[in-house]
Enzyme design. Structure first.
Site, PDB file in Angstrom:
ATOM      1  N   ASP A   1     -47.950  38.301  79.097  1.00 17.54           N
ATOM      2  CA  ASP A   1     -47.917  39.045  79.764  1.00 17.54           C
ATOM      3  C   ASP A   1     -48.648  39.856  78.739  1.00 17.54           C
ATOM      4  O   ASP A   1     -49.761  40.986  78.706  1.00 17.54           O
ATOM      5  CB  ASP A   1     -47.191  40.145  79.940  1.00 17.54           C
ATOM      6  CG  ASP A   1     -46.527  40.618  79.448  1.00 17.54           C
ATOM      7  OD1 ASP A   1     -46.005  39.794  78.351  1.00 17.54           O
ATOM      8  OD2 ASP A   1     -46.125  41.593  79.165  1.00 17.54           O
TER       9      ASP A   1
ATOM     10  N   ASP B   1     -43.584  33.414  79.174  1.00 20.68           N
ATOM     11  CA  ASP B   1     -43.510  34.166  78.476  1.00 20.68           C
ATOM     12  C   ASP B   1     -42.148  34.616  78.907  1.00 20.68           C
ATOM     13  O   ASP B   1     -41.534  34.290  79.910  1.00 20.68           O
ATOM     14  CB  ASP B   1     -44.700  34.878  77.984  1.00 20.68           C
ATOM     15  CG  ASP B   1     -44.070  36.554  77.187  1.00 20.68           C
ATOM     16  OD1 ASP B   1     -43.321  36.193  76.281  1.00 20.68           O
ATOM     17  OD2 ASP B   1     -44.412  37.289  77.440  1.00 20.68           O
TER      18      ASP B   1
ATOM     19  N   ASP C   1     -40.050  38.528  77.743  1.00 14.16           N
ATOM     20  CA  ASP C   1     -39.642  39.510  78.408  1.00 14.16           C
ATOM     21  C   ASP C   1     -41.676  40.003  78.420  1.00 14.16           C
ATOM     22  O   ASP C   1     -42.318  39.682  78.027  1.00 14.16           O
ATOM     23  CB  ASP C   1     -39.965  40.560  76.858  1.00 14.16           C
ATOM     24  CG  ASP C   1     -38.495  40.348  75.661  1.00 14.16           C
ATOM     25  OD1 ASP C   1     -38.171  40.700  76.107  1.00 14.16           O
ATOM     26  OD2 ASP C   1     -38.282  39.370  75.059  1.00 14.16           O
TER      27      ASP C   1
END
Length: 265
Positions: free
Chosen positions: A211, A35, A37
């Site tokens: 996240d 991922d 961000d």
């Protein structure tokens, strides 16, 4: 909201005690899915101001070389934005939560843009103009409303987004202090699976780092193909097997993991 989305995936995951950090030694034929961000770069109030620093750019380039190209960024961002941030042309990127897929060899798979997104963007703009701190982000296949700077507007943001999603037949994608309306079909799990079907990832052991709730399908796909997920950030119910505390820990772990002594022969 789509009952098969990332929130449903999270709810299906068993309750867990805190997770161990991932092993420092990568499996042979490891394939990394990262991922952007909240994983490679810190989350900030203004998503348009995010900048990948030299450490991140150098690390991603080193990972791609060390893993013989078995690396892809799987993000909710516009794929072009991420590619410009990283300065690399020869890595795979799945943008827009896995809907726009750009392979390392230059091939791409991008669905049609829903015509209703223009009307949705206008409606979200009206709300943002009425409340300072709300930000509207236009993407190739979606429109996102960020309320990180005004968390008290979460309920109003979600209510409008839900109304628009139902009215226009769009998928409602929740995230960290944001909500996005996008085309239906595809997620980060399906993107991981698409990459694993390519010769570059033949026999790869997939490892997904992320996240957000939107990363849960990616964790599940990695596990289904013999690999594992790494949750970044606070513990929650998740399909990930391991956990790292934050972006700094991710970068430290990746740097250790690609050292020659830390990849199985």
């Amino acid at each position: 909201m789509d009952p098969q989305g990332p929130q449903a995936a999270e709810m299906r995951a068993p309750a867990q005690r805190d997770l161990d950090i991932p092993p420092s030694q990568l499996p042979a034929q490891a394939g990394l899915f990262l991922d952007f961000d909240g994983t490679l770069v810190d989350l900030i109030d203004r998503p348009d101001a995010v900048q990948a620093n030299a450490r991140v750019r150098d690390l991603v380039a080193a990972l791609a070389e060390r893993l013989d190209g078995r690396l892809a960024i799987v993000t909710g961002r516009d794929a072009d934005f991420v590619r410009k941030q990283l300065g690399l042309q020869s890595i795979g990127i799945a943008g827009s939560h896995g809907q726009e897929i750009h392979f390392a060899d230059g091939r791409s798979s991008v669905p049609e843009i829903p015509l209703s997104l223009a009307d949705v963007a206008i409606a979200l703009d009206r709300l943002a103009q009425a409340h300072q701190g709300l930000l509207v982000e236009r993407k190739p296949l979606g429109v996102a409303l960020h309320y990180r700077m005004v968390p008290e507007l979460e309920a109003a943001s979600l209510a409008l987004a839900s109304e628009l999603a139902e009215a226009h037949g769009l998928y409602l994608q929740p995230g960290k202090m944001m909500v996005e309306l996008r085309a239906r079909g595809g997620d980060k799990g399906s993107a991981v699976a698409r990459f694993l079907e390519t010769p570059l990832f033949d026999r790869a052991v997939p490892i997904m780092l992320g996240d957000d709730l939107t990363d849960e399908p990616g964790f599940a796909a990695a596990a289904a193909h013999g690999g594992w997920g790494v949750l970044v950030g606070p513990l929650r119910r998740t399909s990930a097997r391991y956990r790292l505390e934050g972006v700094g820990d991710v970068l430290d772990w990746l740097e250790r993991a690609i050292a020659p002594v830390n990849i199985e022969a």
